[in-house]
Design a protein around this motif. Structure first.
Motif, PDB file in Angstrom:
ATOM      1  N   UNK A  85       0.821  -1.207   0.000  1.00 38.09           N
ATOM      2  CA  UNK A  85       0.000   0.000   0.000  1.00 38.09           C
ATOM      3  C   UNK A  85       0.857   1.260   0.000  1.00 38.09           C
ATOM      4  N   UNK A  86       2.090   1.149   0.480  1.00 39.72           N
ATOM      5  CA  UNK A  86       3.012   2.287   0.496  1.00 39.72           C
ATOM      6  C   UNK A  86       3.893   2.335  -0.747  1.00 39.72           C
ATOM      7  N   UNK A  87       3.655   1.443  -1.708  1.00 42.44           N
ATOM      8  CA  UNK A  87       4.396   1.480  -2.969  1.00 42.44           C
ATOM      9  C   UNK A  87       5.604   0.579  -3.030  1.00 42.44           C
ATOM     10  N   UNK A  88       5.798  -0.265  -2.012  1.00 39.14           N
ATOM     11  CA  UNK A  88       6.932  -1.173  -2.002  1.00 39.14           C
ATOM     12  C   UNK A  88       6.529  -2.590  -2.344  1.00 39.14           C
ATOM     13  N   UNK A  89       7.432  -3.528  -2.068  1.00 42.64           N
ATOM     14  CA  UNK A  89       7.195  -4.933  -2.372  1.00 42.64           C
ATOM     15  C   UNK A  89       7.531  -5.797  -1.159  1.00 42.64           C
ATOM     16  N   UNK A  90       6.929  -6.991  -1.117  1.00 43.15           N
ATOM     17  CA  UNK A  90       7.242  -7.989  -0.101  1.00 43.15           C
ATOM     18  C   UNK A  90       7.236  -9.360  -0.762  1.00 43.15           C
ATOM     19  N   UNK A  91       8.321 -10.104  -0.553  1.00 38.01           N
ATOM     20  CA  UNK A  91       8.525 -11.359  -1.263  1.00 38.01           C
ATOM     21  C   UNK A  91       9.161 -12.382  -0.338  1.00 38.01           C
ATOM     22  N   UNK A  92       9.002 -13.669  -0.678  1.00 37.81           N
ATOM     23  CA  UNK A  92       9.767 -14.709   0.019  1.00 37.81           C
ATOM     24  C   UNK A  92      11.031 -15.052  -0.753  1.00 37.81           C
ATOM     25  N   UNK A  93      11.336 -14.238  -1.751  1.00 35.53           N
ATOM     26  CA  UNK A  93      12.488 -14.455  -2.614  1.00 35.53           C
ATOM     27  C   UNK A  93      12.106 -15.003  -3.969  1.00 35.53           C
ATOM     28  N   UNK A  94      10.896 -15.581  -4.038  1.00 31.41           N
ATOM     29  CA  UNK A  94      10.428 -16.173  -5.289  1.00 31.41           C
ATOM     30  C   UNK A  94       9.043 -15.688  -5.681  1.00 31.41           C
ATOM     31  N   UNK A  95       8.216 -15.400  -4.701  1.00 33.37           N
ATOM     32  CA  UNK A  95       6.834 -15.020  -4.983  1.00 33.37           C
ATOM     33  C   UNK A  95       6.353 -13.975  -3.999  1.00 33.37           C
ATOM     34  N   UNK A  96       5.238 -13.342  -4.363  1.00 31.37           N
ATOM     35  CA  UNK A  96       4.605 -12.350  -3.516  1.00 31.37           C
ATOM     36  C   UNK A  96       4.150 -12.995  -2.208  1.00 31.37           C
ATOM     37  N   UNK A  97       4.509 -12.380  -1.100  1.00 38.83           N
ATOM     38  CA  UNK A  97       4.153 -12.910   0.221  1.00 38.83           C
ATOM     39  C   UNK A  97       2.650 -13.108   0.341  1.00 38.83           C
ATOM     40  N   UNK A  98       1.861 -12.133  -0.096  1.00 41.85           N
ATOM     41  CA  UNK A  98       0.417 -12.183   0.146  1.00 41.85           C
ATOM     42  C   UNK A  98      -0.318 -13.188  -0.737  1.00 41.85           C
ATOM     43  N   UNK A  99       0.395 -13.839  -1.663  1.00 45.04           N
ATOM     44  CA  UNK A  99      -0.229 -14.878  -2.479  1.00 45.04           C
ATOM     45  C   UNK A  99       0.020 -16.277  -1.928  1.00 45.04           C
ATOM     46  N   UNK A 100       0.800 -16.389  -0.861  1.00 44.92           N
ATOM     47  CA  UNK A 100       1.088 -17.695  -0.278  1.00 44.92           C
ATOM     48  C   UNK A 100      -0.140 -18.198   0.478  1.00 44.92           C
ATOM     49  N   UNK A 101      -0.560 -19.411   0.202  1.00 43.54           N
ATOM     50  CA  UNK A 101      -1.696 -20.020   0.921  1.00 43.54           C
ATOM     51  C   UNK A 101      -1.173 -20.689   2.185  1.00 43.54           C
TER      52      UNK A 101
END
Length: 336
Positions: free
Chosen positions: A290-306
């Motif tokens: 929401x602040x214009x940055x990114x968050x990842x586990x190194x391979x994929x978007x954090x918020x898409x992890x089930x």
């Protein structure tokens, strides 16, 4: 003073952005505000009363519980249970999710996941700590007890998230998917006041935050990225500055304001990472995006992890967009 907006006023002003919430979400955020004030009071007098140190027990992750961990957990649970918007909570300090079974909570629409006191071991040495929270709309039928599935939702289903940083000043920062706003606590009036409206992280930064003491245990891609950060390339503002507090909330907050990246990769001792997906990574990822940055586990978007379990751990890379993209490229190039 006439232009000052308190957190309560701001929440009411913005609740029209969420007509489906019918004021419930606003009331829920108010309960978090109240608990934060109570915890802030105890933290500020921690050196004067018998509330520092370990209680002699461990949480489900095998970590020593500090007295303030237990205190903060109980205060946030009590504040949330006292409102009729929350049917249950999951906490880093609890083995299992806690269902609220009072008549008051039976028609509640939301569940809350939280790290009541992130970095609590820093209390004894007077270093900043924080609270992290994440709010989801339940998926089980209203009127029934919450289920495990209510808590095991991916981060992209969050309706709100935020943190409180207890530092030289106390701040509450939150998002409901309409930007990020920060409120500084004014103890003279007992209110959180809007101080950082529409917070945005720079796309590039010059700060990297990582526990370099674990360097030998890092994946090769992370080792290469650290060396990249340390190279003398003035035209690219390198070498970067290393800043690591050891409290996720504090490191995240500084990087959000100034631009930078926070890294907590997998290690030989923690091959799946150490930070908790539900209590730490998802809410911080929501805020950062929401602040214009990114968050990842190194391979994929954090918020898409089930999520598959309440206390699931993941590697975590969060911060300025271009810096996260760069570390991802190193991890892809130097796969172990």
């Amino acid at each position: 003073m006439s232009e000052m907006r308190t957190l309560g006023e701001f929440i009411v002003e913005k609740q029209n952005d969420f007509p489906h919430a019918s004021g419930d979400l606003s009331s829920l955020l108010s309960s978090i505000r109240l608990a934060a004030k109570i915890v802030n009071r105890e933290i500020n007098k921690a050196g004067l009363v018998d509330i520092t140190g370990s209680v002699g027990t461990e949480n489900v992750q095998g970590e020593a519980q500090q007295k303030l961990d237990v205190y903060a957990n109980e205060k946030f649970k009590a504040a949330l249970e006292a409102r009729d918007q929350v049917c249950g909570v999951a906490s880093e300090e609890e083995d299992e999710a806690v269902a609220f079974n009072k008549e008051l909570n039976k028609n509640a629409k939301y569940v809350v996941l939280m790290d009541p006191l992130d970095g609590s071991s820093n209390i004894d040495v007077n270093v900043s700590v924080g609270t992290i929270f994440s709010i989801y709309r339940r998926i089980s039928p209203v009127g029934t007890p919450p289920t495990q599935e209510d808590f095991l939702q991916p981060g992209n289903k969050q309706v709100a998230a935020g943190y409180v940083v207890y530092g030289s000043s106390t701040m509450l920062v939150y998002t409901t998917g309409k930007g990020v706003n920060g409120f500084t606590y004014d103890p003279s009036i007992g209110s959180f006041c809007l101080s950082h409206e529409n917070m945005m992280i720079p796309q590039d930064g010059t700060i990297y935050s990582i526990n370099e003491g674990n360097y030998i245990r890092f994946p090769m891609g992370v080792k290469k990225y650290i060396k990249y950060c340390q190279e003398n390339v003035p035209e690219e503002n390198r070498p970067y500055t290393s800043r690591y507090i050891g409290s996720l909330v504090s490191d995240f907050h500084r990087n959000l304001l100034k631009g930078g990246i926070y890294l907590y990769p997998s290690t030989l001792s923690h091959p799946s990472g150490k930070l908790r997906l539900l209590y730490e990574c998802n809410p911080m990822a929501f805020l950062m995006e929401q602040a214009g940055g990114l968050a990842s586990d190194g391979k994929q978007r954090i918020m898409d992890i089930k999520p598959t379990e309440l206390h699931q751990r993941v590697p975590f890379f969060v911060g300025s967009r271009h810096m996260v993209e760069k570390v991802e490229s190193f991890l892809e190039e130097y796969q172990d």
